[in-house]
Design an enzyme around this catalytic site. Sequence first.
Site, PDB file in Angstrom:
ATOM      1  N   HIS A 141      19.415  20.948  23.207  1.00 45.63           N
ATOM      2  CA  HIS A 141      19.851  21.720  22.043  1.00 45.63           C
ATOM      3  C   HIS A 141      18.688  22.545  21.471  1.00 45.63           C
ATOM      4  CE1 HIS A 141      21.747  22.898  18.312  1.00 45.63           C
ATOM      5  NE2 HIS A 141      20.778  22.318  17.627  1.00 45.63           N
ATOM      6  N   ARG A 150      14.457  32.783  19.473  1.00 48.50           N
ATOM      7  CA  ARG A 150      13.032  33.081  19.482  1.00 48.50           C
ATOM      8  C   ARG A 150      12.618  33.644  20.819  1.00 48.50           C
ATOM      9  NH1 ARG A 150      13.073  28.312  16.575  1.00 48.50           N
ATOM     10  NH2 ARG A 150      12.544  27.182  18.444  1.00 48.50           N
ATOM     11  N   GLU A 207      28.514  20.431  14.618  1.00 47.13           N
ATOM     12  CA  GLU A 207      27.381  19.903  15.374  1.00 47.13           C
ATOM     13  C   GLU A 207      27.788  18.520  15.833  1.00 47.13           C
ATOM     14  OE1 GLU A 207      23.895  20.249  12.820  1.00 47.13           O
ATOM     15  OE2 GLU A 207      23.498  22.249  13.627  1.00 47.13           O
ATOM     16  N   GLN A 248      22.902  29.911   7.274  1.00 44.03           N
ATOM     17  CA  GLN A 248      21.662  29.276   7.729  1.00 44.03           C
ATOM     18  C   GLN A 248      20.618  30.314   8.143  1.00 44.03           C
ATOM     19  OE1 GLN A 248      22.349  26.449  10.880  1.00 44.03           O
ATOM     20  NE2 GLN A 248      20.185  25.968  11.158  1.00 44.03           N
ATOM     21  N   TYR A 252      17.131  29.997   5.843  1.00 41.55           N
ATOM     22  CA  TYR A 252      16.341  28.842   6.293  1.00 41.55           C
ATOM     23  C   TYR A 252      14.831  29.048   6.310  1.00 41.55           C
ATOM     24  CZ  TYR A 252      15.144  30.079  11.155  1.00 41.55           C
ATOM     25  OH  TYR A 252      14.606  30.641  12.283  1.00 41.55           O
ATOM     26  N   LYS A 261      24.289  23.589   5.278  1.00 38.32           N
ATOM     27  CA  LYS A 261      24.439  22.274   5.921  1.00 38.32           C
ATOM     28  C   LYS A 261      24.996  21.200   4.993  1.00 38.32           C
ATOM     29  CE  LYS A 261      22.119  23.091   9.864  1.00 38.32           C
ATOM     30  NZ  LYS A 261      22.507  22.702  11.205  1.00 38.32           N
TER      31      LYS A 261
END
Length: 423
Positions: A141, A150, A207, A248, A252, A261
């Site tokens: 994950h 990224r 999730e 998010q 974040y 969340k």
Amino acid sequence: MIKANNPDLKSWIEVEKRSDFPIQNIPFGIFRKNGTGPRAATRIGDTVVDLYALSKYKVLDGLGIHPEVFNKPVLNDFIALGKPTWQALRDRLSEIFEENNPIIRDNPGAKAEILYSIDLVKMQMPVSVGDYTDFYSSIEHATNVGIMFRDPANALLPNWKHIPVGYHGRSSSIVVSGTDIHRPKGQTKPNENEGPVFGPSKQVDFELEMAFITGKKTELGESVSTADAEDHIFGMVVFNDLSARDIQKWEYVPLGPFLSKNFGSVISPWIVTLDALEPFRTEGPVQEPAVLPYLQSEGKHNFDIKLDVFIQPEKQKEFQVCHSNFKYMYWNMAQQLAHQTINGCNINVGDMYGSGTISGPTPDSFGSMLEIAWKGTKPVKMPDSSERKFILDNDTIIMRGYSEKDGLRIGFGEVSTKILPAK
Ligand code: MN
């Protein structure tokens, strides 16, 4: 071997062959039924056993458990009695409901007072959760997210293989299976060159996680070693840690997830003890480079637990979108708890620790829509030929978990929640 785990035991209570709850499971939960409860219970097959009513028949005497402990809206006071007491109670329940034991079996009045069909009860939150931590412990994950957001060449951040990365979440919005959740509203920034907007999240996601619940407190300043950690763990649940990806993404940096969340995280109602999961221990992934000494753990601390996720649109059949396994976890629970406490942070009975999204190595084992639909680039085709990049209003998300080996199946039942339109 733990007596209650004897695979040869059979119960006089009917248990279907593929049931998650044979007599070897003996999980704990809290139920309510019309005027009765909330109270503590266990479950065998599709039968709920009222532990408070059972204790009136004196069959739980001698275990050091005051019956009123079972007459509470949460299990915290029972759990606080400690591991030897949980173990003694599981063994005793196993004896009482073993097929040759007539003491309750042959007492129709007792059975009427103690046993309920699962269809007639409503399951409640089993514990009062004081503190909640969410880890990020699946390497697949973390790698997938790193590739998407990224740098594919450096998908894992430099700390990831050294620290069980986590954050402190919020416990007030942890709810039990069957609780429907409204789509959250919040700030998002859909366009790079424009300011943020406010409105319902367009990227609600599940999730797939499991969570463990601590059963033994520590004092401020104390640490728990990896060797002792499992004595502090009461058991596990399947955990749907709902997330709003668009909220998010904007919020974040730099302190981590916040409102994306905590609009609802949902647990399965029966806490399965680590004792019941004992036969399903397995090795975790090899940790390379070696972790620091306080994180090293001896023996098998991983568990082979199959995890399935389904989406069920309104008035349609459920459709499976993921099958994963808890065994993929890079960091085990003992390491997580050792890390949580290494600075002297104290823990309490009833605290909850989420694993982080549990993805496996193949696309069909990814534990979130973010990964399954790969940031919206590979939408999931549903049986009605609609598409899902994320969760739509009135979709129900269902997660199930179970272990299976040599004909023995120990399961968690399911965690189910429907996403309602924004309020
Ligand atoms: Mn999470």
